[in-house]
Design a protein around this motif. Sequence first.
Motif, PDB file in Angstrom:
ATOM      1  N   UNK A 265       0.802  -1.212   0.000  1.00  0.00           N
ATOM      2  CA  UNK A 265       0.000   0.000   0.000  1.00  0.00           C
ATOM      3  C   UNK A 265       0.841   1.271   0.000  1.00  0.00           C
ATOM      4  N   UNK A 266       2.153   1.154  -0.237  1.00  0.00           N
ATOM      5  CA  UNK A 266       2.978   2.361  -0.254  1.00  0.00           C
ATOM      6  C   UNK A 266       2.478   3.280  -1.364  1.00  0.00           C
ATOM      7  N   UNK A 267       2.302   4.562  -1.034  1.00  0.00           N
ATOM      8  CA  UNK A 267       1.801   5.492  -2.053  1.00  0.00           C
ATOM      9  C   UNK A 267       2.899   5.847  -3.049  1.00  0.00           C
ATOM     10  N   UNK A 268       2.513   6.149  -4.281  1.00  0.00           N
ATOM     11  CA  UNK A 268       3.531   6.488  -5.284  1.00  0.00           C
ATOM     12  C   UNK A 268       4.057   7.903  -5.074  1.00  0.00           C
ATOM     13  N   UNK A 269       5.192   8.193  -5.683  1.00  0.00           N
ATOM     14  CA  UNK A 269       5.756   9.545  -5.668  1.00  0.00           C
ATOM     15  C   UNK A 269       5.917  10.003  -7.111  1.00  0.00           C
ATOM     16  N   UNK A 270       5.365  11.166  -7.403  1.00  0.00           N
ATOM     17  CA  UNK A 270       5.463  11.711  -8.769  1.00  0.00           C
ATOM     18  C   UNK A 270       6.868  12.264  -9.012  1.00  0.00           C
ATOM     19  N   UNK A 389      22.862   2.619 -10.949  1.00  0.00           N
ATOM     20  CA  UNK A 389      21.810   1.780 -10.380  1.00  0.00           C
ATOM     21  C   UNK A 389      21.734   1.904  -8.863  1.00  0.00           C
ATOM     22  N   UNK A 390      22.648   2.685  -8.257  1.00  0.00           N
ATOM     23  CA  UNK A 390      22.586   2.849  -6.804  1.00  0.00           C
ATOM     24  C   UNK A 390      21.380   3.717  -6.457  1.00  0.00           C
ATOM     25  N   UNK A 391      20.505   3.174  -5.592  1.00  0.00           N
ATOM     26  CA  UNK A 391      19.306   3.914  -5.197  1.00  0.00           C
ATOM     27  C   UNK A 391      19.412   4.468  -3.790  1.00  0.00           C
ATOM     28  N   UNK A 392      20.284   3.855  -2.990  1.00  0.00           N
ATOM     29  CA  UNK A 392      20.419   4.253  -1.586  1.00  0.00           C
ATOM     30  C   UNK A 392      21.889   4.160  -1.226  1.00  0.00           C
ATOM     31  N   UNK A 393      22.344   5.066  -0.355  1.00  0.00           N
ATOM     32  CA  UNK A 393      23.708   4.963   0.171  1.00  0.00           C
ATOM     33  C   UNK A 393      23.649   5.242   1.666  1.00  0.00           C
ATOM     34  N   UNK A 394      24.612   4.690   2.386  1.00  0.00           N
ATOM     35  CA  UNK A 394      24.615   4.968   3.835  1.00  0.00           C
ATOM     36  C   UNK A 394      26.047   4.942   4.346  1.00  0.00           C
ATOM     37  N   UNK A 395      26.260   5.751   5.388  1.00  0.00           N
ATOM     38  CA  UNK A 395      27.582   5.779   6.019  1.00  0.00           C
ATOM     39  C   UNK A 395      27.526   4.940   7.291  1.00  0.00           C
ATOM     40  N   UNK A 435      20.409   3.252  10.775  1.00  0.00           N
ATOM     41  CA  UNK A 435      19.721   4.370  11.409  1.00  0.00           C
ATOM     42  C   UNK A 435      19.591   5.492  10.391  1.00  0.00           C
ATOM     43  N   UNK A 436      18.421   6.109  10.397  1.00  0.00           N
ATOM     44  CA  UNK A 436      18.048   7.042   9.342  1.00  0.00           C
ATOM     45  C   UNK A 436      19.058   8.173   9.066  1.00  0.00           C
ATOM     46  N   UNK A 437      19.693   8.791  10.095  1.00  0.00           N
ATOM     47  CA  UNK A 437      20.594   9.909   9.768  1.00  0.00           C
ATOM     48  C   UNK A 437      21.752   9.505   8.870  1.00  0.00           C
ATOM     49  N   UNK A 438      22.053   8.214   8.815  1.00  0.00           N
ATOM     50  CA  UNK A 438      23.198   7.764   8.016  1.00  0.00           C
ATOM     51  C   UNK A 438      22.822   7.433   6.578  1.00  0.00           C
ATOM     52  N   UNK A 439      21.520   7.514   6.253  1.00  0.00           N
ATOM     53  CA  UNK A 439      21.049   6.995   4.961  1.00  0.00           C
ATOM     54  C   UNK A 439      20.669   8.148   4.035  1.00  0.00           C
ATOM     55  N   UNK A 440      21.066   8.058   2.761  1.00  0.00           N
ATOM     56  CA  UNK A 440      20.585   9.018   1.761  1.00  0.00           C
ATOM     57  C   UNK A 440      19.886   8.251   0.641  1.00  0.00           C
ATOM     58  N   UNK A 441      18.889   8.879   0.064  1.00  0.00           N
ATOM     59  CA  UNK A 441      18.016   8.190  -0.885  1.00  0.00           C
ATOM     60  C   UNK A 441      17.992   8.947  -2.207  1.00  0.00           C
ATOM     61  N   UNK A 442      18.203   8.239  -3.293  1.00  0.00           N
ATOM     62  CA  UNK A 442      17.957   8.872  -4.592  1.00  0.00           C
ATOM     63  C   UNK A 442      16.440   9.097  -4.699  1.00  0.00           C
ATOM     64  N   UNK A 443      16.023  10.284  -5.085  1.00  0.00           N
ATOM     65  CA  UNK A 443      14.579  10.544  -5.140  1.00  0.00           C
ATOM     66  C   UNK A 443      13.877   9.549  -6.058  1.00  0.00           C
ATOM     67  N   UNK A 444      14.565   9.180  -7.128  1.00  0.00           N
ATOM     68  CA  UNK A 444      13.972   8.220  -8.068  1.00  0.00           C
ATOM     69  C   UNK A 444      13.687   6.869  -7.427  1.00  0.00           C
TER      70      UNK A 444
END
Length: 597
Positions: A265-270, A389-395, A435-444
């Motif tokens: 049920x995750x909502x889409x992102x335009x 192809x990297x969608x997420x990165x984290x330290x 933990x969330x502060x360490x994670x970055x997300x490609x908007x795509x």
Amino acid sequence: MHPTVEPVQRNRDLYLDLIERCLSNSIYEDAYTDWSERGVERTFDKAKRHFGRDWPCVAHTMIGQVRLRNLRDIAELVLAEGVPGDFVETGVWRGGACILLRAILNAYGVTDRRVFAADSFAGLPKPNPDRYPADTADGHHEFEELAVSLEQVKANFARYGLLDEQVVFLKGWFKDTLPIAPIEKLAVLRLDGDMYESTMDALRNLYDKVSPGGFVIVDDYGCVPGCRQAVDDFRRDRGIGESMIDIDGWGVYWRKTKDALAASPARPLEPVGNGPRPFWSVIVPVFERTIYIRQCLDSILDQDPGPHDMEILVIDDASPTDLRPLVESLGRGRATYLRNTANLGLYPSTNAAIRRTRGQWLHILHDDDWVMPGFYATMRRGIEAAADSVGVAFSMYVNQHEPDGSTWSPPPFRAEPGLMLRDFLVRLATANPLNLPAVIFRREAFERVGLFREDLPFTADWEWYVRNALQLCWHHQPEPLARFRLHGANQTHQLAASGRSARDVRRTLELFAGILPADVATQALPAGREFFARQFLGATMQLLQAGDRESAARFLSEALAIDAAAAVRPEFLQLLQHPAAADIRQDIRAALLRRLG
Ligand SMILES: C[S@@+](CC[C@H](N)C(=O)[O-])C[C@H]1O[C@@H](n2cnc3c(N)ncnc32)[C@H](O)[C@@H]1O
């Protein structure tokens, strides 16, 4: 960490908790009739009632507190996920389980789903050994305790104020009523007809109406051999591969999952429209608390690459105090203050902010966490050198315990910057190591897999990570560049102590069971269940010591629900020996008896 207030949910919980207690009559503690010694009445036995091992004299259900709670969890989950369909129980007796289902629709204001209550309202049929040899020795039809009239069941619904047109009674033998029942789609199919014939009639007539993502619950799988055989035969004949999950040693359920990702049920992102885009969008969710926000914003602004490269959105989830002046004074003219018109809760609020972003990469930094110098520059270098192809990165990150300042980090993820391999998926799905502060997300990445699920307040990040890691690559920077603050004085801890977090963990692992590749699932899920069962047993002990008997019992029941081996774990045995356990000795005794069969 972010405190959220969910007053509406809290009221629902209170109402449904009370309904459960009334239905099982753990309030007035009525006697029960002993089926092994016909006609004999025995005084209330708390453990038997908890696990639904007795036939109560007065209570409106015999399924006990654990199966009631499981039914509620499942019904709330299908509502939250929007799984289409009505609810049905085949075999309602005094109506208790159906009354709970109707109460849940009531609590959530749902008016477009019905509860079907199917029963002869005259007890069980005589065995038909020619057609159903498994029922040959079945004596259920001889018990007059099991025959409850339709009038009586209606009167029971009325006692709770829940008798209305959303409840549909199907009176007669299942073989006659179910083939013509006016049911199109089901979200929950609950079978409680005890015998082979009754179970098979319900499965044959109703299983195909269960929506993908819907649940089948079998009350008697662990205690009536005929019922078990019917379920096994049906599953084998139909090639049903979804694993069955034990509820309390007797009841089981499985989820009909064709494509769990599609059912999510995750909502889409335009996508973002045309025009210049900053590299970063930093989101800072806030709610009322102000003591840490300066440190958080300073940690971003001290390494601000400028407006072309970074936008900073502070989203206030309708704090009672207007935080705009504070944010504007601390934001050095760079922080945009957004305010929800109502309190949405952490992930809905975060999703609302994500929709407002224009950056290529997103970073979500809660007001009580912060980043170390060089976070943005190092992460940017890392992802620019990595594959598209990297969608997420984290330290790497450091947890900082607020009361005493002590710090620790998780075991390393990899020594050098680079892509995470498949074994990371196992680590990720076993128990959230990030933990969330360490994670970055490609908007795509959000555009591709959808936003955070809003029905998992405690585990939405974890669920998203796994959903995403099944489709996109992950990059890691081993430098410890983010700080996560742990402190006891926030509402997350209070809610966690109430057992809701445990429920979300269990739901999340169930979701993973539907989407993980088999090799990952076999490594991650048993380990995850064991890990959390031990954690919940630890929480049970802590809560007992703090005198919170009710939350302790809740965690105990979640530990048993999540892990079939919980009752033989060392933590369980320790619990048994501890003086504080005297308060829930009955629950513990029952759990042990249950595990011994
Ligand atoms: C164990 S009781 C159900 C308990 C109930 N779900 C509760 O919450 O306490 C079994 C019920 O199934 C009904 N039943 C069993 N087989 C049936 C059949 N083939 N057709 C109609 N009713 C049946 C019986 O009349 C009885 O009310």
